[in-house]
Design a protein around this motif. Structure first.
Motif, PDB file in Angstrom:
ATOM      1  N   LYS A 166      55.158  49.604  67.139  1.00 19.26           N
ATOM      2  CA  LYS A 166      56.178  50.497  66.584  1.00 19.26           C
ATOM      3  C   LYS A 166      56.986  49.807  65.490  1.00 19.26           C
ATOM      4  O   LYS A 166      57.328  50.425  64.475  1.00 19.26           O
ATOM      5  N   MET A 167      57.301  48.547  65.666  1.00 11.93           N
ATOM      6  CA  MET A 167      58.017  47.810  64.635  1.00 11.93           C
ATOM      7  C   MET A 167      57.151  47.653  63.384  1.00 11.93           C
ATOM      8  O   MET A 167      57.656  47.733  62.257  1.00 11.93           O
ATOM      9  N   GLY A 168      55.864  47.466  63.556  1.00 11.45           N
ATOM     10  CA  GLY A 168      54.944  47.382  62.419  1.00 11.45           C
ATOM     11  C   GLY A 168      54.913  48.666  61.618  1.00 11.45           C
ATOM     12  O   GLY A 168      54.947  48.645  60.384  1.00 11.45           O
ATOM     13  N   TRP A 169      54.848  49.818  62.323  1.00 12.25           N
ATOM     14  CA  TRP A 169      54.874  51.100  61.617  1.00 12.25           C
ATOM     15  C   TRP A 169      56.209  51.305  60.915  1.00 12.25           C
ATOM     16  O   TRP A 169      56.249  51.822  59.795  1.00 12.25           O
ATOM     17  N   PHE A 170      57.284  50.918  61.551  1.00 12.24           N
ATOM     18  CA  PHE A 170      58.607  51.061  60.948  1.00 12.24           C
ATOM     19  C   PHE A 170      58.705  50.248  59.659  1.00 12.24           C
ATOM     20  O   PHE A 170      59.118  50.762  58.611  1.00 12.24           O
ATOM     21  N   ILE A 171      58.320  48.989  59.698  1.00 14.64           N
ATOM     22  CA  ILE A 171      58.370  48.125  58.517  1.00 14.64           C
ATOM     23  C   ILE A 171      57.451  48.663  57.421  1.00 14.64           C
ATOM     24  O   ILE A 171      57.815  48.697  56.244  1.00 14.64           O
ATOM     25  N   PHE A 172      56.267  49.107  57.819  1.00 17.75           N
ATOM     26  CA  PHE A 172      55.292  49.647  56.873  1.00 17.75           C
ATOM     27  C   PHE A 172      55.871  50.842  56.115  1.00 17.75           C
ATOM     28  O   PHE A 172      55.840  50.900  54.881  1.00 17.75           O
ATOM     29  N   PHE A 173      56.429  51.809  56.846  1.00  9.15           N
ATOM     30  CA  PHE A 173      56.926  53.017  56.198  1.00  9.15           C
ATOM     31  C   PHE A 173      58.234  52.794  55.438  1.00  9.15           C
ATOM     32  O   PHE A 173      58.475  53.444  54.418  1.00  9.15           O
ATOM     33  N   VAL A 174      59.073  51.880  55.892  1.00 10.83           N
ATOM     34  CA  VAL A 174      60.293  51.579  55.140  1.00 10.83           C
ATOM     35  C   VAL A 174      59.927  50.992  53.773  1.00 10.83           C
ATOM     36  O   VAL A 174      60.481  51.395  52.747  1.00 10.83           O
ATOM     37  N   ALA A 175      58.984  50.063  53.746  1.00 10.80           N
ATOM     38  CA  ALA A 175      58.565  49.476  52.468  1.00 10.80           C
ATOM     39  C   ALA A 175      57.867  50.506  51.591  1.00 10.80           C
ATOM     40  O   ALA A 175      58.108  50.576  50.379  1.00 10.80           O
ATOM     41  N   ALA A 233      57.148  44.764  47.953  1.00  9.59           N
ATOM     42  CA  ALA A 233      56.694  45.796  48.887  1.00  9.59           C
ATOM     43  C   ALA A 233      55.297  45.464  49.414  1.00  9.59           C
ATOM     44  O   ALA A 233      55.003  45.686  50.592  1.00  9.59           O
ATOM     45  N   GLY A 234      54.457  44.932  48.553  1.00  8.23           N
ATOM     46  CA  GLY A 234      53.098  44.569  48.986  1.00  8.23           C
ATOM     47  C   GLY A 234      53.096  43.480  50.048  1.00  8.23           C
ATOM     48  O   GLY A 234      52.349  43.566  51.032  1.00  8.23           O
ATOM     49  N   THR A 235      53.921  42.468  49.872  1.00  8.69           N
ATOM     50  CA  THR A 235      53.968  41.404  50.883  1.00  8.69           C
ATOM     51  C   THR A 235      54.599  41.901  52.181  1.00  8.69           C
ATOM     52  O   THR A 235      54.191  41.499  53.269  1.00  8.69           O
ATOM     53  N   THR A 236      55.586  42.794  52.075  1.00  4.83           N
ATOM     54  CA  THR A 236      56.199  43.351  53.281  1.00  4.83           C
ATOM     55  C   THR A 236      55.209  44.216  54.050  1.00  4.83           C
ATOM     56  O   THR A 236      55.093  44.108  55.276  1.00  4.83           O
ATOM     57  N   ILE A 237      54.482  45.058  53.329  1.00  3.97           N
ATOM     58  CA  ILE A 237      53.456  45.880  53.983  1.00  3.97           C
ATOM     59  C   ILE A 237      52.348  44.995  54.542  1.00  3.97           C
ATOM     60  O   ILE A 237      51.848  45.235  55.646  1.00  3.97           O
ATOM     61  N   GLY A 238      51.994  43.946  53.804  1.00  4.03           N
ATOM     62  CA  GLY A 238      50.991  43.005  54.298  1.00  4.03           C
ATOM     63  C   GLY A 238      51.420  42.291  55.570  1.00  4.03           C
ATOM     64  O   GLY A 238      50.601  41.971  56.427  1.00  4.03           O
ATOM     65  N   ALA A 239      52.714  42.049  55.706  1.00  2.00           N
ATOM     66  CA  ALA A 239      53.220  41.422  56.926  1.00  2.00           C
ATOM     67  C   ALA A 239      53.275  42.417  58.078  1.00  2.00           C
ATOM     68  O   ALA A 239      53.214  42.030  59.252  1.00  2.00           O
ATOM     69  N   ALA A 240      53.390  43.708  57.766  1.00  8.59           N
ATOM     70  CA  ALA A 240      53.477  44.724  58.812  1.00  8.59           C
ATOM     71  C   ALA A 240      52.101  45.092  59.373  1.00  8.59           C
ATOM     72  O   ALA A 240      52.002  45.500  60.534  1.00  8.59           O
ATOM     73  N   VAL A 241      51.054  44.952  58.586  1.00  9.29           N
ATOM     74  CA  VAL A 241      49.713  45.384  59.016  1.00  9.29           C
ATOM     75  C   VAL A 241      49.239  44.657  60.275  1.00  9.29           C
ATOM     76  O   VAL A 241      48.721  45.302  61.197  1.00  9.29           O
ATOM     77  N   PRO A 242      49.374  43.345  60.407  1.00  6.56           N
ATOM     78  CA  PRO A 242      48.944  42.703  61.655  1.00  6.56           C
ATOM     79  C   PRO A 242      49.682  43.208  62.893  1.00  6.56           C
ATOM     80  O   PRO A 242      49.125  43.218  63.998  1.00  6.56           O
ATOM     81  N   LEU A 243      50.931  43.641  62.712  1.00  7.80           N
ATOM     82  CA  LEU A 243      51.687  44.158  63.849  1.00  7.80           C
ATOM     83  C   LEU A 243      51.094  45.473  64.366  1.00  7.80           C
ATOM     84  O   LEU A 243      51.272  45.818  65.534  1.00  7.80           O
ATOM     85  N   LEU A 244      50.412  46.214  63.498  1.00 12.06           N
ATOM     86  CA  LEU A 244      49.837  47.491  63.902  1.00 12.06           C
ATOM     87  C   LEU A 244      48.707  47.329  64.919  1.00 12.06           C
ATOM     88  O   LEU A 244      48.391  48.260  65.651  1.00 12.06           O
ATOM     89  N   PHE A 245      48.114  46.157  64.961  1.00 15.56           N
ATOM     90  CA  PHE A 245      46.992  45.911  65.862  1.00 15.56           C
ATOM     91  C   PHE A 245      47.382  45.084  67.087  1.00 15.56           C
ATOM     92  O   PHE A 245      46.519  44.598  67.814  1.00 15.56           O
ATOM     93  N   ALA A 246      48.670  44.945  67.329  1.00  9.44           N
ATOM     94  CA  ALA A 246      49.147  44.172  68.477  1.00  9.44           C
ATOM     95  C   ALA A 246      48.948  44.972  69.763  1.00  9.44           C
ATOM     96  O   ALA A 246      48.837  46.199  69.757  1.00  9.44           O
ATOM     97  N   SER A 247      48.920  44.277  70.873  1.00 14.65           N
ATOM     98  CA  SER A 247      48.751  44.957  72.155  1.00 14.65           C
ATOM     99  C   SER A 247      50.099  45.360  72.770  1.00 14.65           C
ATOM    100  O   SER A 247      50.146  46.247  73.617  1.00 14.65           O
ATOM    101  N   PHE A 248      51.155  44.728  72.334  1.00 10.91           N
ATOM    102  CA  PHE A 248      52.492  45.027  72.836  1.00 10.91           C
ATOM    103  C   PHE A 248      53.053  46.199  72.028  1.00 10.91           C
ATOM    104  O   PHE A 248      53.101  46.170  70.798  1.00 10.91           O
ATOM    105  N   LEU A 249      53.460  47.269  72.695  1.00  6.88           N
ATOM    106  CA  LEU A 249      53.870  48.512  72.040  1.00  6.88           C
ATOM    107  C   LEU A 249      55.060  48.319  71.101  1.00  6.88           C
ATOM    108  O   LEU A 249      55.126  48.947  70.039  1.00  6.88           O
TER     109      LEU A 249
END
Length: 95
Positions: A34-43, A14-30
């Motif tokens: 949204k995919m970053g938040w989805f992955i973050f909350f699923v994990a 779960a830690g590595t999955t959340i760690g992979a989702a965090v960079p997506l939260l700061f992307a400029s493409f919407l």
């Protein structure tokens, strides 16, 4: 016992999955945000539910003793195969 053996693996995954989702939260493409938040909350919810719902549920109604133990089932199968079959000498009779 299961939490001690598997808990660190579940938390690490779960830690590595959340760690992979965090960079997506700061992307400029919407879509990536949204995919970053989805992955973050699923994990996150997966870890929360597995340790607060699944573990107590397994403690209440989970397997006990050798129930669900594959090695025990294989040993029982080997014993059954080793036992000689009793053959009825009378033809056509049923036990």
């Amino acid at each position: 016992e299961a939490v001690q053996g598997m808990g660190i693996s579940v938390l690490s995954g779960a830690g590595t999955t959340i760690g992979a989702a965090v960079p997506l939260l700061f992307a400029s493409f919407l879509f990536y945000v949204k995919m970053g938040w989805f992955i973050f909350f699923v994990a996150l919810w997966g870890v929360i539910y597995s340790f607060t719902m699944l573990v107590p549920l397994m403690m209440i109604c989970g397997p006990e003793g050798t129930q669900g133990d594959v090695t025990h089932l294989l040993r029982c199968r080997a014993v059954v195969k080793a036992e000689p079959k009793v053959v009825d000498e009378k033809v056509g009779s049923t036990p």
